[in-house]
Design a protein around this motif. Structure first.
Motif: not given
Lengths: 192, 192
Positions: B111-118, B120-123, B140-141, B145-146
């Motif tokens: 959880x530390x590494x993705x937050x609501x300000x991100x 995100x581009x999935x690759x 991501x949801x 995050x977006x």
């Protein structure tokens, strides 16, 4: 590599069971720009050895191996821990003992991708007891190729795998060597 | 990406079970310089979407995700397929169905590494039925995050996962889309 030692102190955490957690930049979240700097340093250390191929093992070695390969201008091969559906060719195989999990696992690589003309630089994120590196060296030997050395991001010096390989004559360079660490988070690095 | 289509035709092999084997440059041996070019192309396609984080899944997505991250100047996170000893924090979890293996598996990320300000581009390396991408979007949801989109190296258009995501409104860009392939090695690419 001073910047790596500083990052380990700042972002790393020592967990029970001799685990040094560097998930924030090396093996879960990856600080891509910093890993590229580490790859540049590996390239500087091994440029004179004229490697033709980087060899690593899935999973967390791949990013730093990629960074080293880009900086040296050579390809990389990552060994797989299990035979997967899309490995259909003839395979090199070796067995590695995992102290973490208390089990042996099989490591494979397709014979097509390492040959007797290769000068192989082994790259991984961590070096502890050295069993994974020994497995990769075994595959390089099976291929009749030359191991020019091994580069790792973080070596746990107190687990002696790196020094055992050095005593056998291998050039082993680790960007940071942790000689001791404790549960309070005190970390001592080897002077290099 | 024309150079990728040419490389697939030249070096790829079609195996029974709809497997397109590109082990020589993408997911066993890695042509590091070429993967960096692919990362550059992904950066060009998604630069305007201002991603702050690349998100991929172990194992074979890591190299191309690294290349995209370096070219965009942002970090990456790779989701793990199993809980490992050095994931100790709070975890996002999702379940992904693997058609290849006929089973469900759990995918986790700290959880530390993705937050609501991100943003995100999935690759990933491959896009077939899209189940892995859907799992990553779910994480991501959960993070609030977006998802700005998804970039993959090779999409199997005939398995429809990419088009299903596009119909849901996601920006999905694949550097090569295989619309058909057969056991004789004939491969048809979608015009893009």
């Amino acid at each position: 590599m001073k910047a790596l030692e500083e990052k380990i102190v700042k972002e790393g955490a020592v967990l029970p069971g001799n685990i040094l957690k560097v998930n924030s930049f090396l093996n879960h979240r990856i600080d891509a720009a910093f890993i590229m700097e580490m790859g540049e340093e590996i390239a500087r250390l091994f440029y004179e050895d004229k490697p033709t191929l980087i060899f690593t093992i899935e999973t967390s070695g791949i990013a730093i191996a990629m960074a080293a390969a880009v900086n040296l201008g050579i390809p990389l091969v990552f060994a797989k821990k299990h035979k997967s559906g899309n490995l259909s060719g003839d395979l090199y195989k070796t067995t590695v003992h995992s102290f973490t999990h208390g089990t042996d696992y099989t490591v494979v690589a397709e014979k097509n991708f390492i040959n007797e003309n290769d000068r192989v630089l082994i790259v991984d994120d961590f070096l502890a007891n050295g069993k994974a590196l020994e497995g990769l060296i075994d595959i390089v030997n099976q291929a009749g190729a030359v191991t020019v050395g091994a580069a790792t991001a973080i070596e746990k010096g107190f687990q002696h795998g790196g020094d055992a390989l050095r005593e056998k004559g291998y050039k082993v360079c680790s960007l940071a060597i942790v000689d001791s660490m404790d549960d309070s988070g005190n970390i001592t690095f080897r002077q290099q």
